[in-house]
Design an enzyme around this catalytic site. Structure first.
Site, PDB file in Angstrom:
ATOM      1  N   CYS A  93     -41.204  36.702  -6.582  1.00 28.21           N
ATOM      2  CA  CYS A  93     -41.045  35.637  -5.591  1.00 28.21           C
ATOM      3  C   CYS A  93     -41.111  34.264  -6.248  1.00 28.21           C
ATOM      4  O   CYS A  93     -40.482  33.311  -5.783  1.00 28.21           O
ATOM      5  CB  CYS A  93     -42.103  35.760  -4.505  1.00 28.21           C
ATOM      6  SG  CYS A  93     -43.808  35.681  -5.122  1.00 28.21           S
ATOM      7  N   HIS A 249     -48.174  34.545  -2.652  1.00 22.04           N
ATOM      8  CA  HIS A 249     -46.720  34.589  -2.497  1.00 22.04           C
ATOM      9  C   HIS A 249     -46.152  33.180  -2.607  1.00 22.04           C
ATOM     10  O   HIS A 249     -46.775  32.209  -2.184  1.00 22.04           O
ATOM     11  CB  HIS A 249     -46.384  35.193  -1.134  1.00 22.04           C
ATOM     12  CG  HIS A 249     -44.955  35.608  -0.979  1.00 22.04           C
ATOM     13  ND1 HIS A 249     -44.317  36.454  -1.857  1.00 22.04           N
ATOM     14  CD2 HIS A 249     -44.035  35.292  -0.027  1.00 22.04           C
ATOM     15  CE1 HIS A 249     -43.070  36.648  -1.443  1.00 22.04           C
ATOM     16  NE2 HIS A 249     -42.876  35.948  -0.343  1.00 22.04           N
ATOM     17  N   ASN A 273     -39.102  32.301   3.039  1.00 23.93           N
ATOM     18  CA  ASN A 273     -39.728  33.425   2.351  1.00 23.93           C
ATOM     19  C   ASN A 273     -38.658  34.197   1.575  1.00 23.93           C
ATOM     20  O   ASN A 273     -37.686  34.676   2.171  1.00 23.93           O
ATOM     21  CB  ASN A 273     -40.400  34.334   3.388  1.00 23.93           C
ATOM     22  CG  ASN A 273     -41.103  35.526   2.766  1.00 23.93           C
ATOM     23  OD1 ASN A 273     -41.020  35.759   1.556  1.00 23.93           O
ATOM     24  ND2 ASN A 273     -41.801  36.289   3.592  1.00 23.93           N
TER      25      ASN A 273
END
EC number: 3.4.22.-
Length: 668
Positions: A93, A249, A273
């Protein structure tokens, strides 16, 4: 000991593993073969042990896009977007959030993706560019992707398995770092720097400035990369929390706005995201009560209820749920009170620096870099940024092999130009800052230093380390008017007798006779305009001005076109300063007076209805106009009025073909 570097040259491109893309592609085309990359084979070694533990190895296959796509494969389909990306099994990520941010700057993204396709000269080979320690590195790959069955192991294409640029770029980055496992849990600033060559400003959200919203909004609008991260939760692995956020994250920051809500105003920030789904479930999230209670055009401009991983949240919730924010740009952004994002910086760059493996402790002080601080300033005025070559590091190595200190050099030692003697480093000498350990591959440290000569001393723990050092020195704003919120300097008043506006313009020309929109933005913001965040010229505004003033229709301004723009900027400044209600603020209700006071709009007709529409178009939600917005409005008004008069035969109407109409409205 180094005291300075030469002017920054155009960085050459290095071929990773000495692979020449054109040579390899042409050879495959001549032989009628698809490229097979032996340097990054379709084997378990390219995946890496960290991602293979417990996985179904016998079922792992490598397939080309045409064997996976539901239709003809495409490199890019209808433009590259963050919504093309969907994270797979690797915990990358940190890379994908940085990549998602880069998609908001198409010009920079194109430099990395280049023009590639599955149709023209397709040979199963692709190439991408990444920035490594002061130089661009071109990485060549074949297009075989790891799958289990027909399920992608890593990044998924979003559009019917047809758009493959994210999958191929992820593979190229994995090859650069050694394997897909090297993408599993990384450091967000590393990806930001590797994609741009910029410098990262880290903002601790627990002690961030009160004007964070404006800082973020300005950074996004000016093409900087902005991303953030959530802290660890209860486990070592990322997990979805009750509020919809994912712990440990990385997210892309895609916007920040102020919106009217109930009887007040709410500051909100938009995030994306990399999973491509799983969104915030709190205030201002998709389907929230706050959006149900918000109406009007502002809602339709900002809000879409889609399960695409993008969502809004309040700035207050953002502060509470995220640990840090990263802004990556070509020059630093300081968070000192009253500092604007167009601060001027000078960069010293030391490339290909190597500390040999036999230096450690006190003997490690033979890598020294001198710099001077000329004038006293408020806030941080020196940024030291180290970038370590990945090949110098071992996975999860600790302690990190590089450390540095900054010392002030006394006058009696300034005669030493090549090397400070051991006597300088006596046990009684205090560093301007204690020992800093370079704890990541990209490490940035800010300093507030008084005028004088300083030395950066780097050392290693008995290991050979190759790195790039950049020292950014803030330059004083000698022409700033402290009593004004902004100051567009009229060139005629600030030039010496022997200097002309054209010679000032020369400093911003890119080895030619004209400038593009990004250079125009730099010229306006860094040289002529100083003001609060949000009142600077965005790239979009400069592209709009460029199209309006670009008589040759080549996407650039030459000397004559720039001189014409300059005269209008100076006139706009005079009008703005004369009519503004308070420093740096113009009310939309003042537009009639502005138009009547603008000489180059003489003869332009404007109805109240049209003026009301222009107020909606160029003012903010509270009815205020910034100076850049006013410039765009006035120049567009002049240009479109002249276009009508030039095209009309009777002064009342015009006749245009569809293509003439489209050209007029789409590029102006």
């Amino acid at each position: 000991m180094a005291h300075d570097t030469e002017a920054l040259e155009e960085t050459s491109v290095v071929k990773f593993k000495n692979q020449d893309f054109r040579f390899l592609r042409d050879r495959c085309l001549s032989r009628g073969q698809l490229f097979i990359d032996d340097t990054f084979p379709a084997e378990a070694s390219s995946i890496g042990q960290k991602l293979l533990m417990g996985k179904r190895l016998p079922k792992l296959e490598w397939k080309r896009p045409q064997d996976l796509s539901f239709g003809p494969p495409h490199f890019i389909l209808e433009g590259a977007s963050r919504f093309d990306i969907q994270q797979g099994r690797a915990g990358d990520c940190w890379f994908l959030a940085a990549l998602g941010s880069l998609t908001q700057n198409p010009q920079c993204l194109q430099k990395i993706l280049m023009n590639q396709s599955f149709s023209y000269q397709y040979a199963g080979i692709f190439h991408f560019r990444f920035w490594q320690c002061g130089q661009w590195v071109e990485v060549v790959i074949d297009d075989r992707l790891p799958v289990v069955g027909n399920n992608f192991c890593f990044v998924h294409p979003r559009r019917g398995n047809q758009e493959f640029w994210p999958c191929l770029m992820e593979k190229a980055y994995a090859k650069l770092l050694g394997s897909y496992s090297q993408l599993h849990y990384g450091y967000l600033p590393d990806a930001l720097v590797d994609l741009t060559g910029g410098v990262v400003t880290r903002i601790n959200l627990h002690s961030s400035p009160s004007d964070l919203l404006m800082v973020v909004k300005t950074a996004v609008q000016t093409g900087s990369m902005v991303a953030c991260a959530t802290p660890k939760w209860l486990t070592e692995e990322s997990e979805v929390m009750e509020n919809g956020l994912v712990s440990q994250h990385a997210y892309t920051v895609t916007g920040a706005e102020k919106i009217q809500y109930r009887r007040g105003w709410e500051e909100i920030i938009r995030l994306w995201n990399p999973w491509g789904n799983t969104e915030w479930r709190g205030r201002w999230g998709d389907g929230s009560q706050e959006w149900w209670e918000t109406h009007g055009s502002r809602k339709s401009q900002l809000y879409e209820n889609k399960d695409d991983g993008e969502f809004w949240m309040s700035c207050r919730d953002f502060h509470e749920n995220f640990s840090c924010l990263y802004i990556c740009s070509q020059f630093p952004i300081t968070m000192d009170p009253g500092v604007t994002p167009n601060e001027s910086w000078r960069q010293m760059r030391f490339k290909n620096q190597v500390i040999s493996g036999n230096t450690a402790g006190g003997d490690g002080r033979d890598i020294q870099y001198l710099f001077d601080v000329q004038e006293p300033m408020d806030g941080n005025n020196v940024i030291v940024a180290f970038t370590v070559m990945p090949q110098s590091l071992k996975t999860e190595e600790w302690p990190f092999p590089l450390q540095f200190q900054v010392f002030k050099v006394d006058s009696q030692f300034q005669k030493f130009q090549k090397r400070l003697p051991p006597a300088f480093f006596s046990q009684f000498r205090d560093a301007a800052q204690g020992i800093d350990y370079v704890t990541k591959r990209n490490f940035t440290k800010s300093f507030h230093l008084s005028p004088g000569t300083y030395v950066v001393v780097a050392s290693a723990h008995g290991k050979e380390v190759e790195f790039l050092l950049r020292i950014f020195l803030k330059m004083p704003h000698k022409d700033r008017n402290p009593n004004s919120s902004f100051n567009l300097k009229a060139l005629k008043g600030s030039l010496s007798e022997n200097e002309s506006p054209k010679s000032s313009f020369h400093r911003y020309m890119d080895q030619g006779l004209d400038i593009d929109a990004s250079q125009l933005q730099s010229l306006l913001n860094q040289e002529y305009l100083t003001g609060p965040p949000g009142d600077t010229f965005s790239l979009d505004q400069c592209q709009s001005i460029m199209a309006l003033m670009d008589l040759k229709v080549n996407g650039r301004l030459d000397r004559e076109e720039f001189a014409r723009l300059q005269s209008r900027l100076i006139h706009c400044q005079h009008v703005f300063q004369h009519i503004q209600r308070s420093q740096g603020v113009l009310r939309s209700s003042d537009l009639w007076e502005v138009i009547e006071s603008t000489d180059f709009l003489s003869g332009v007709l404007l109805s109240k209805e049209l003026l009301s529409l222009m107020t909606l178009r160029y003012s903010d939600s509270s009815g205020r106009l910034s100076f850049p917005s006013l410039v765009c409005f006035l120049i567009r008004l002049e240009t479109m009025s002249k276009a009508f008069r030039n095209l009309s035969k009777d002064g009342k109407s015009i006749y245009l073909t569809e293509m003439e109409w489209m050209k007029l409205v789409m590029y102006s």
